[in-house]
Design a protein around this motif. Structure first.
Motif, PDB file in Angstrom:
ATOM      1  N   ILE A  98     -12.800  36.215  27.054  1.00  0.00           N
ATOM      2  CA  ILE A  98     -12.719  34.813  27.463  1.00  0.00           C
ATOM      3  C   ILE A  98     -11.478  34.156  26.890  1.00  0.00           C
ATOM      4  N   ALA A  99     -11.135  34.498  25.673  1.00  0.00           N
ATOM      5  CA  ALA A  99      -9.977  33.876  25.032  1.00  0.00           C
ATOM      6  C   ALA A  99      -8.675  34.289  25.700  1.00  0.00           C
ATOM      7  N   GLU A 100      -8.631  35.516  26.271  1.00  0.00           N
ATOM      8  CA  GLU A 100      -7.385  35.972  26.881  1.00  0.00           C
ATOM      9  C   GLU A 100      -7.076  35.225  28.172  1.00  0.00           C
ATOM     10  N   THR A 101      -8.083  34.647  28.802  1.00  0.00           N
ATOM     11  CA  THR A 101      -7.849  33.939  30.062  1.00  0.00           C
ATOM     12  C   THR A 101      -7.426  32.502  29.849  1.00  0.00           C
ATOM     13  N   LYS A 102      -7.438  32.025  28.638  1.00  0.00           N
ATOM     14  CA  LYS A 102      -7.091  30.638  28.370  1.00  0.00           C
ATOM     15  C   LYS A 102      -5.578  30.473  28.343  1.00  0.00           C
ATOM     16  N   LEU A 103      -5.154  29.249  28.452  1.00  0.00           N
ATOM     17  CA  LEU A 103      -3.737  28.925  28.451  1.00  0.00           C
ATOM     18  C   LEU A 103      -3.247  28.441  27.098  1.00  0.00           C
ATOM     19  N   TRP A 104      -4.059  28.595  26.057  1.00  0.00           N
ATOM     20  CA  TRP A 104      -3.644  28.189  24.715  1.00  0.00           C
ATOM     21  C   TRP A 104      -4.138  29.223  23.718  1.00  0.00           C
ATOM     22  N   ARG A 105      -3.568  29.172  22.499  1.00  0.00           N
ATOM     23  CA  ARG A 105      -3.868  30.171  21.489  1.00  0.00           C
ATOM     24  C   ARG A 105      -4.559  29.501  20.313  1.00  0.00           C
ATOM     25  N   PRO A 106      -5.856  29.690  20.153  1.00  0.00           N
ATOM     26  CA  PRO A 106      -6.576  29.013  19.057  1.00  0.00           C
ATOM     27  C   PRO A 106      -6.129  29.463  17.675  1.00  0.00           C
ATOM     28  N   THR A 107      -5.734  30.731  17.529  1.00  0.00           N
ATOM     29  CA  THR A 107      -5.272  31.205  16.216  1.00  0.00           C
ATOM     30  C   THR A 107      -4.021  30.457  15.774  1.00  0.00           C
ATOM     31  N   ALA A 108      -3.112  30.212  16.684  1.00  0.00           N
ATOM     32  CA  ALA A 108      -1.895  29.469  16.347  1.00  0.00           C
ATOM     33  C   ALA A 108      -2.220  28.040  15.936  1.00  0.00           C
ATOM     34  N   LEU A 109      -3.161  27.412  16.626  1.00  0.00           N
ATOM     35  CA  LEU A 109      -3.537  26.047  16.272  1.00  0.00           C
ATOM     36  C   LEU A 109      -4.169  25.987  14.882  1.00  0.00           C
ATOM     37  N   VAL A 110      -5.038  26.950  14.579  1.00  0.00           N
ATOM     38  CA  VAL A 110      -5.666  26.984  13.254  1.00  0.00           C
ATOM     39  C   VAL A 110      -4.619  27.211  12.169  1.00  0.00           C
ATOM     40  N   TYR A 111      -3.652  28.086  12.428  1.00  0.00           N
ATOM     41  CA  TYR A 111      -2.607  28.340  11.435  1.00  0.00           C
ATOM     42  C   TYR A 111      -1.757  27.088  11.194  1.00  0.00           C
ATOM     43  N   LEU A 112      -1.434  26.376  12.247  1.00  0.00           N
ATOM     44  CA  LEU A 112      -0.634  25.165  12.077  1.00  0.00           C
ATOM     45  C   LEU A 112      -1.374  24.114  11.254  1.00  0.00           C
ATOM     46  N   VAL A 113      -2.664  23.994  11.482  1.00  0.00           N
ATOM     47  CA  VAL A 113      -3.444  22.977  10.763  1.00  0.00           C
ATOM     48  C   VAL A 113      -3.684  23.380   9.314  1.00  0.00           C
ATOM     49  N   LEU A 114      -3.948  24.655   9.069  1.00  0.00           N
ATOM     50  CA  LEU A 114      -4.298  25.103   7.721  1.00  0.00           C
ATOM     51  C   LEU A 114      -3.091  25.409   6.845  1.00  0.00           C
ATOM     52  N   CYS A 115      -1.960  25.770   7.440  1.00  0.00           N
ATOM     53  CA  CYS A 115      -0.812  26.189   6.629  1.00  0.00           C
ATOM     54  C   CYS A 115       0.413  25.304   6.828  1.00  0.00           C
ATOM     55  N   THR A 116       0.889  25.176   8.065  1.00  0.00           N
ATOM     56  CA  THR A 116       2.139  24.445   8.298  1.00  0.00           C
ATOM     57  C   THR A 116       2.002  22.967   7.951  1.00  0.00           C
ATOM     58  N   LEU A 117       0.919  22.338   8.376  1.00  0.00           N
ATOM     59  CA  LEU A 117       0.728  20.915   8.076  1.00  0.00           C
ATOM     60  C   LEU A 117       0.638  20.637   6.579  1.00  0.00           C
ATOM     61  N   PRO A 118      -0.153  21.373   5.791  1.00  0.00           N
ATOM     62  CA  PRO A 118      -0.140  21.134   4.330  1.00  0.00           C
ATOM     63  C   PRO A 118       1.212  21.398   3.688  1.00  0.00           C
ATOM     64  N   CYS A 119       1.930  22.413   4.156  1.00  0.00           N
ATOM     65  CA  CYS A 119       3.243  22.707   3.570  1.00  0.00           C
ATOM     66  C   CYS A 119       4.221  21.560   3.817  1.00  0.00           C
ATOM     67  N   PHE A 120       4.244  21.024   5.017  1.00  0.00           N
ATOM     68  CA  PHE A 120       5.113  19.888   5.295  1.00  0.00           C
ATOM     69  C   PHE A 120       4.685  18.664   4.489  1.00  0.00           C
ATOM     70  N   ALA A 121       3.383  18.479   4.309  1.00  0.00           N
ATOM     71  CA  ALA A 121       2.907  17.355   3.499  1.00  0.00           C
ATOM     72  C   ALA A 121       3.338  17.504   2.042  1.00  0.00           C
ATOM     73  N   ILE A 122       3.318  18.732   1.523  1.00  0.00           N
ATOM     74  CA  ILE A 122       3.761  18.959   0.144  1.00  0.00           C
ATOM     75  C   ILE A 122       5.256  18.714   0.009  1.00  0.00           C
ATOM     76  N   LEU A 123       6.034  19.110   1.004  1.00  0.00           N
ATOM     77  CA  LEU A 123       7.470  18.857   0.954  1.00  0.00           C
ATOM     78  C   LEU A 123       7.772  17.358   0.975  1.00  0.00           C
ATOM     79  N   ILE A 124       7.036  16.612   1.775  1.00  0.00           N
ATOM     80  CA  ILE A 124       7.217  15.158   1.793  1.00  0.00           C
ATOM     81  C   ILE A 124       6.795  14.555   0.464  1.00  0.00           C
TER      82      ILE A 124
END
Length: 362
Positions: A78-104
Protein backbone atom coordinates in the motif's frame (compact mmCIF):
# COMPACT_ATOMS: atom_id res chain seq x y z
CA UNK A 1 20.56 -17.93 6.12
CA UNK A 2 18.60 -14.73 5.40
CA UNK A 3 17.73 -13.87 1.83
CA UNK A 4 19.20 -10.99 -0.13
CA UNK A 5 16.08 -8.88 0.29
CA UNK A 6 16.22 -9.30 4.05
CA UNK A 7 19.90 -8.32 4.18
CA UNK A 8 19.22 -5.28 2.02
CA UNK A 9 16.28 -4.27 4.22
CA UNK A 10 18.35 -4.58 7.41
CA UNK A 11 21.20 -2.61 5.85
CA UNK A 12 18.90 0.23 4.76
CA UNK A 13 17.20 0.39 8.14
CA UNK A 14 20.52 0.52 9.98
CA UNK A 15 21.82 3.29 7.72
CA UNK A 16 18.67 5.37 8.21
CA UNK A 17 18.75 4.93 11.97
CA UNK A 18 22.45 5.83 12.03
CA UNK A 19 21.69 8.99 10.06
CA UNK A 20 19.05 9.87 12.64
CA UNK A 21 20.94 9.12 15.85
CA UNK A 22 24.49 10.15 14.92
CA UNK A 23 23.36 13.53 13.59
CA UNK A 24 21.44 14.32 16.77
CA UNK A 25 24.35 13.24 18.99
CA UNK A 26 26.93 15.31 17.10
CA UNK A 27 24.79 18.44 17.03
CA UNK A 28 23.86 18.15 20.70
CA UNK A 29 27.47 17.50 21.74
CA UNK A 30 28.58 20.62 19.87
CA UNK A 31 25.78 22.59 21.52
CA UNK A 32 26.76 21.15 24.92
CA UNK A 33 30.35 22.30 24.41
CA UNK A 34 29.08 25.78 23.57
CA UNK A 35 26.90 25.94 26.69
CA UNK A 36 29.84 24.58 28.71
CA UNK A 37 32.02 27.50 27.59
CA UNK A 38 29.31 30.11 28.01
CA UNK A 39 28.39 28.97 31.54
CA UNK A 40 31.94 29.22 32.84
CA UNK A 41 33.05 25.71 31.87
CA UNK A 42 30.49 23.99 34.04
CA UNK A 43 30.59 20.22 33.45
CA UNK A 44 27.14 19.73 34.93
CA UNK A 45 25.55 21.72 32.12
CA UNK A 46 27.56 19.80 29.54
CA UNK A 47 26.49 16.36 30.72
CA UNK A 48 22.92 17.54 31.19
CA UNK A 49 22.69 18.46 27.51
CA UNK A 50 24.28 15.14 26.52
CA UNK A 51 21.80 13.26 28.70
CA UNK A 52 18.93 15.13 27.09
CA UNK A 53 20.15 14.12 23.64
CA UNK A 54 20.37 10.44 24.67
CA UNK A 55 16.90 10.55 26.18
CA UNK A 56 15.49 12.24 23.08
CA UNK A 57 16.96 9.70 20.67
CA UNK A 58 15.79 6.80 22.83
CA UNK A 59 12.23 8.07 23.25
CA UNK A 60 11.91 9.11 19.60
CA UNK A 61 13.14 5.71 18.44
CA UNK A 62 10.90 3.66 20.71
CA UNK A 63 7.76 5.80 20.49
CA UNK A 64 7.83 7.08 16.91
CA UNK A 65 10.51 5.61 14.64
CA UNK A 66 10.05 1.88 15.30
CA UNK A 67 6.20 1.90 15.29
CA UNK A 68 6.04 3.86 12.04
CA UNK A 69 8.68 1.66 10.42
CA UNK A 70 6.76 -1.44 11.47
CA UNK A 71 3.55 -0.03 10.05
CA UNK A 72 5.28 0.86 6.73
CA UNK A 73 6.90 -2.56 6.36
CA UNK A 74 3.68 -4.34 7.26
CA UNK A 75 1.76 -2.51 4.56
CA UNK A 76 4.55 -2.16 2.02
CA UNK A 77 2.35 -2.80 -1.01
CA UNK A 78 0.00 0.00 0.00
CA UNK A 79 2.81 2.39 0.81
CA UNK A 80 4.46 1.89 -2.59
CA UNK A 81 1.36 3.17 -4.40
CA UNK A 82 1.33 6.46 -2.53
CA UNK A 83 2.74 9.69 -3.87
CA UNK A 84 4.62 10.58 -0.69
CA UNK A 85 7.26 8.98 1.52
CA UNK A 86 6.31 8.67 5.21
CA UNK A 87 9.84 7.67 6.26
CA UNK A 88 11.23 10.93 4.88
CA UNK A 89 8.59 12.95 6.70
CA UNK A 90 9.34 11.21 10.00
CA UNK A 91 13.07 11.80 9.54
CA UNK A 92 12.56 15.49 8.85
CA UNK A 93 10.42 15.93 11.95
CA UNK A 94 12.59 13.86 14.30
CA UNK A 95 16.06 14.86 13.10
CA UNK A 96 16.27 17.80 10.68
CA UNK A 97 13.82 20.05 12.53
CA UNK A 98 15.51 19.62 15.97
CA UNK A 99 18.95 20.13 14.42
CA UNK A 100 17.90 23.41 12.80
CA UNK A 101 16.29 24.48 16.08
CA UNK A 102 19.54 23.78 17.94
CA UNK A 103 21.52 25.79 15.39
CA UNK A 104 19.15 28.73 15.83
CA UNK A 105 19.35 28.40 19.62
CA UNK A 106 23.16 28.36 19.53
CA UNK A 107 23.15 31.61 17.55
CA UNK A 108 20.72 33.22 19.97
CA UNK A 109 22.72 32.12 23.03
CA UNK A 110 25.97 33.55 21.69
CA UNK A 111 24.37 36.84 20.68
CA UNK A 112 22.68 37.29 24.06
CA UNK A 113 25.78 36.44 26.10
CA UNK A 114 28.22 38.29 23.83
CA UNK A 115 30.47 35.24 23.43
CA UNK A 116 30.94 34.42 19.78
CA UNK A 117 32.77 31.12 19.88
CA UNK A 118 31.24 28.77 17.33
CA UNK A 119 29.13 29.51 14.25
CA UNK A 120 28.63 25.84 13.25
CA UNK A 121 29.95 26.24 9.73
CA UNK A 122 31.63 22.90 9.04
CA UNK A 123 30.99 19.54 10.66
CA UNK A 124 27.50 19.99 12.17
CA UNK A 125 25.83 21.53 9.12
CA UNK A 126 27.63 19.23 6.70
CA UNK A 127 26.61 16.19 8.74
CA UNK A 128 22.96 17.29 8.80
CA UNK A 129 22.92 17.72 5.03
CA UNK A 130 24.86 14.52 4.33
CA UNK A 131 22.51 12.47 6.51
CA UNK A 132 19.54 14.05 4.78
CA UNK A 133 20.95 13.20 1.36
CA UNK A 134 21.71 9.63 2.44
CA UNK A 135 18.15 9.07 3.65
CA UNK A 136 16.84 10.47 0.36
CA UNK A 137 19.12 8.20 -1.68
CA UNK A 138 18.14 5.15 0.37
CA UNK A 139 14.48 5.88 -0.27
CA UNK A 140 15.20 6.09 -3.99
CA UNK A 141 17.22 2.87 -4.03
CA UNK A 142 14.76 0.70 -2.12
CA UNK A 143 13.11 -0.84 -5.21
CA UNK A 144 16.51 -1.53 -6.82
CA UNK A 145 18.80 -4.51 -6.58
CA UNK A 146 22.28 -4.09 -5.12
CA UNK A 147 23.84 -7.01 -7.01
CA UNK A 148 23.76 -7.73 -10.72
CA UNK A 149 21.92 -5.73 -13.35
CA UNK A 150 18.89 -3.76 -12.38
CA UNK A 151 15.80 -3.40 -14.54
CA UNK A 152 13.56 -1.19 -12.41
CA UNK A 153 15.52 1.97 -13.17
CA UNK A 154 17.48 1.07 -16.30
CA UNK A 155 14.37 1.01 -18.44
CA UNK A 156 14.07 4.75 -17.91
CA UNK A 157 17.68 5.47 -18.88
CA UNK A 158 17.98 3.87 -22.30
CA UNK A 159 19.43 5.77 -25.21
CA UNK A 160 16.65 7.78 -26.79
CA UNK A 161 15.36 7.31 -30.31
CA UNK A 162 13.75 9.70 -32.76
CA UNK A 163 9.99 9.39 -33.22
CA UNK A 164 7.13 11.32 -34.78
CA UNK A 165 4.65 12.91 -32.42
CA UNK A 166 2.51 14.92 -34.79
CA UNK A 167 1.59 14.48 -38.45
CA UNK A 168 -0.45 16.75 -40.64
CA UNK A 169 -2.40 15.64 -43.74
CA UNK A 170 -0.68 16.10 -47.10
CA UNK A 171 -2.63 17.72 -49.91
CA UNK A 172 -1.63 15.98 -53.14
CA UNK A 173 -2.52 16.47 -56.78
CA UNK A 174 -4.98 13.57 -56.61
CA UNK A 175 -7.14 15.44 -54.13
CA UNK A 176 -7.34 18.35 -56.54
CA UNK A 177 -8.00 16.21 -59.65
CA UNK A 178 -10.87 14.34 -57.96
CA UNK A 179 -12.89 16.93 -56.10
CA UNK A 180 -15.92 14.69 -56.12
CA UNK A 181 -14.26 12.42 -53.57
CA UNK A 182 -14.73 15.11 -50.95
CA UNK A 183 -18.49 14.82 -51.39
CA UNK A 184 -18.47 11.06 -51.01
CA UNK A 185 -16.45 11.27 -47.82
CA UNK A 186 -12.82 10.91 -46.83
CA UNK A 187 -10.80 8.04 -48.14
CA UNK A 188 -9.34 5.40 -45.91
CA UNK A 189 -5.87 6.88 -45.99
CA UNK A 190 -7.10 10.35 -45.14
CA UNK A 191 -9.16 8.98 -42.28
CA UNK A 192 -6.14 7.26 -40.84
CA UNK A 193 -4.06 10.39 -41.08
CA UNK A 194 -6.67 12.45 -39.32
CA UNK A 195 -6.81 9.93 -36.52
CA UNK A 196 -3.11 10.45 -35.91
CA UNK A 197 -1.81 7.40 -37.78
CA UNK A 198 0.91 7.72 -40.36
CA UNK A 199 0.10 4.48 -42.16
CA UNK A 200 -2.33 6.11 -44.60
CA UNK A 201 0.17 8.75 -45.52
CA UNK A 202 2.95 6.28 -46.18
CA UNK A 203 0.64 4.05 -48.22
CA UNK A 204 -0.35 7.00 -50.38
CA UNK A 205 3.24 7.94 -50.99
CA UNK A 206 4.30 4.39 -51.66
CA UNK A 207 1.56 3.56 -54.14
CA UNK A 208 2.08 6.78 -56.10
CA UNK A 209 5.68 7.94 -55.79
CA UNK A 210 5.18 10.70 -58.34
CA UNK A 211 2.60 12.39 -56.18
CA UNK A 212 5.15 13.35 -53.56
CA UNK A 213 6.69 15.81 -55.98
CA UNK A 214 3.45 17.78 -56.22
CA UNK A 215 2.90 18.14 -52.52
CA UNK A 216 1.49 21.59 -51.85
CA UNK A 217 2.06 21.56 -48.14
CA UNK A 218 4.83 19.81 -46.31
CA UNK A 219 4.22 18.12 -43.04
CA UNK A 220 5.56 19.70 -39.88
CA UNK A 221 6.30 16.84 -37.51
CA UNK A 222 7.45 17.53 -33.96
CA UNK A 223 10.30 15.46 -32.69
CA UNK A 224 10.79 14.22 -29.16
CA UNK A 225 13.40 11.95 -27.67
CA UNK A 226 11.72 9.36 -25.46
CA UNK A 227 13.52 6.38 -24.09
CA UNK A 228 13.88 3.51 -26.49
CA UNK A 229 12.21 0.23 -25.69
CA UNK A 230 15.29 -1.72 -26.78
CA UNK A 231 18.75 -0.92 -25.38
CA UNK A 232 21.37 -0.49 -28.06
CA UNK A 233 24.72 -2.20 -27.88
CA UNK A 234 27.97 -0.77 -29.12
CA UNK A 235 30.82 -3.15 -29.89
CA UNK A 236 33.53 -0.57 -30.49
CA UNK A 237 36.47 0.00 -28.20
CA UNK A 238 34.76 3.03 -26.70
CA UNK A 239 31.50 1.20 -26.13
CA UNK A 240 31.89 1.55 -22.36
CA UNK A 241 31.16 5.27 -22.73
CA UNK A 242 27.54 4.43 -23.60
CA UNK A 243 27.04 2.27 -20.54
CA UNK A 244 24.86 3.70 -17.81
CA UNK A 245 23.10 2.39 -14.73
CA UNK A 246 20.12 4.00 -13.07
CA UNK A 247 21.41 3.13 -9.60
CA UNK A 248 24.56 5.21 -9.99
CA UNK A 249 22.56 8.11 -11.42
CA UNK A 250 20.39 8.07 -8.30
CA UNK A 251 23.40 9.30 -6.31
CA UNK A 252 24.06 12.09 -8.80
CA UNK A 253 20.43 13.17 -8.78
CA UNK A 254 20.34 13.00 -5.00
CA UNK A 255 23.23 15.42 -4.53
CA UNK A 256 22.04 17.76 -7.30
CA UNK A 257 18.58 17.80 -5.73
CA UNK A 258 20.04 19.32 -2.53
CA UNK A 259 22.66 21.60 -4.08
CA UNK A 260 20.59 24.76 -3.63
CA UNK A 261 19.84 23.89 0.00
CA UNK A 262 23.53 23.28 0.67
CA UNK A 263 24.41 26.74 -0.59
CA UNK A 264 21.71 28.36 1.54
CA UNK A 265 23.01 26.69 4.69
CA UNK A 266 26.55 27.73 3.76
CA UNK A 267 25.38 31.34 3.71
CA UNK A 268 23.79 30.83 7.12
CA UNK A 269 27.20 29.76 8.44
CA UNK A 270 28.81 33.09 7.55
CA UNK A 271 29.66 34.93 10.82
CA UNK A 272 27.98 38.15 9.72
CA UNK A 273 24.77 36.27 8.93
CA UNK A 274 24.88 33.69 11.73
CA UNK A 275 25.09 36.30 14.49
CA UNK A 276 22.20 38.35 13.13
CA UNK A 277 18.44 38.06 13.05
CA UNK A 278 18.60 36.80 9.45
CA UNK A 279 19.50 33.34 10.71
CA UNK A 280 15.85 32.76 11.69
CA UNK A 281 14.24 33.15 8.24
CA UNK A 282 17.14 31.32 6.57
CA UNK A 283 16.76 28.17 8.64
CA UNK A 284 12.97 28.31 8.53
CA UNK A 285 12.90 28.59 4.73
CA UNK A 286 15.59 25.93 4.44
CA UNK A 287 13.52 23.51 6.47
CA UNK A 288 10.49 24.24 4.29
CA UNK A 289 12.58 23.41 1.23
CA UNK A 290 13.53 20.05 2.75
CA UNK A 291 9.85 19.08 2.73
CA UNK A 292 10.26 18.39 -0.98
CA UNK A 293 11.88 15.11 0.06
CA UNK A 294 8.50 13.84 1.25
CA UNK A 295 7.20 13.81 -2.33
CA UNK A 296 8.23 10.88 -4.48
CA UNK A 297 10.71 11.71 -7.28
CA UNK A 298 8.29 10.97 -10.15
CA UNK A 299 5.33 12.79 -8.64
CA UNK A 300 4.08 15.64 -10.90
CA UNK A 301 3.52 17.70 -7.77
CA UNK A 302 7.28 17.88 -7.18
CA UNK A 303 7.74 20.65 -9.76
CA UNK A 304 5.25 23.04 -8.16
CA UNK A 305 6.51 22.13 -4.68
CA UNK A 306 10.06 22.97 -5.73
CA UNK A 307 9.00 26.43 -6.88
CA UNK A 308 6.76 27.22 -3.91
CA UNK A 309 8.96 25.74 -1.19
CA UNK A 310 12.42 26.52 -2.55
CA UNK A 311 13.00 28.66 -5.62
CA UNK A 312 10.59 31.51 -4.93
CA UNK A 313 11.40 31.90 -1.18
CA UNK A 314 15.13 31.45 -1.82
CA UNK A 315 15.06 34.12 -4.51
CA UNK A 316 13.50 36.64 -2.12
CA UNK A 317 15.80 35.86 0.81
CA UNK A 318 18.94 35.85 -1.35
CA UNK A 319 18.15 39.20 -2.90
CA UNK A 320 17.59 40.59 0.60
CA UNK A 321 20.87 39.10 1.85
CA UNK A 322 22.81 40.60 -1.06
CA UNK A 323 21.27 44.02 -0.34
CA UNK A 324 22.06 43.85 3.40
CA UNK A 325 25.37 41.94 3.57
CA UNK A 326 26.75 42.24 0.07
CA UNK A 327 27.73 39.28 -2.07
CA UNK A 328 27.61 36.61 0.64
CA UNK A 329 26.13 34.26 -1.93
CA UNK A 330 27.03 33.94 -5.62
CA UNK A 331 24.71 35.79 -7.98
CA UNK A 332 24.23 32.55 -9.91
CA UNK A 333 21.86 31.16 -7.27
CA UNK A 334 19.33 34.02 -7.17
CA UNK A 335 19.42 34.08 -10.97
CA UNK A 336 18.65 30.37 -11.00
CA UNK A 337 15.81 30.76 -8.49
CA UNK A 338 14.29 33.69 -10.35
CA UNK A 339 14.56 32.04 -13.77
CA UNK A 340 13.01 28.78 -12.54
CA UNK A 341 10.15 30.64 -10.87
CA UNK A 342 9.42 32.81 -13.91
CA UNK A 343 9.51 29.93 -16.39
CA UNK A 344 7.25 27.85 -14.16
CA UNK A 345 4.68 30.64 -13.92
CA UNK A 346 4.86 31.37 -17.65
CA UNK A 347 4.64 27.82 -19.01
CA UNK A 348 2.16 26.62 -16.39
CA UNK A 349 -0.28 29.53 -16.16
CA UNK A 350 0.35 32.30 -18.70
CA UNK A 351 0.50 30.02 -21.73
CA UNK A 352 -3.09 28.96 -21.01
CA UNK A 353 -4.35 32.48 -21.62
CA UNK A 354 -5.81 33.35 -25.03
CA UNK A 355 -3.22 36.00 -25.75
CA UNK A 356 -0.40 33.42 -25.40
CA UNK A 357 -2.18 30.52 -27.06
CA UNK A 358 -2.33 31.95 -30.56
CA UNK A 359 -0.67 29.77 -33.15
CA UNK A 360 0.57 32.77 -35.10
CA UNK A 361 2.86 33.82 -32.26
CA UNK A 362 6.26 32.11 -32.20
Amino acid sequence: MPSGKTVKLILYELLQFAALSVTIFVIMERFASLIHDVKGRDLTVYWLVVAVSIAYVTSATLLVWIPIKYHILKRRNIAETKLWRPTALVYLVLCTLPCFAILIASSKVQVDTGHRRDHFDELPVSLVLFSLICVDIIERLQPCRLLGQNDSLDQDFNIPGLVFTHLEPVITVSSQLHPDEGQKGPTQSQTEVRNGSASGRWQDLTSSPNRSAFTSRAASPSYLYPSSSRPRSYSSTLGFLWRRDGRSEVFVEGFLFWLDTVEMLRVAGEPSVFYSAWVFPIYILTFLSTLRMVITPHNPMLCSAGVLLQDLPFFIIRVALIIVFGYVTPVLYPLKNGLVSLTFIYFTFLTRLKIFSRQSMF
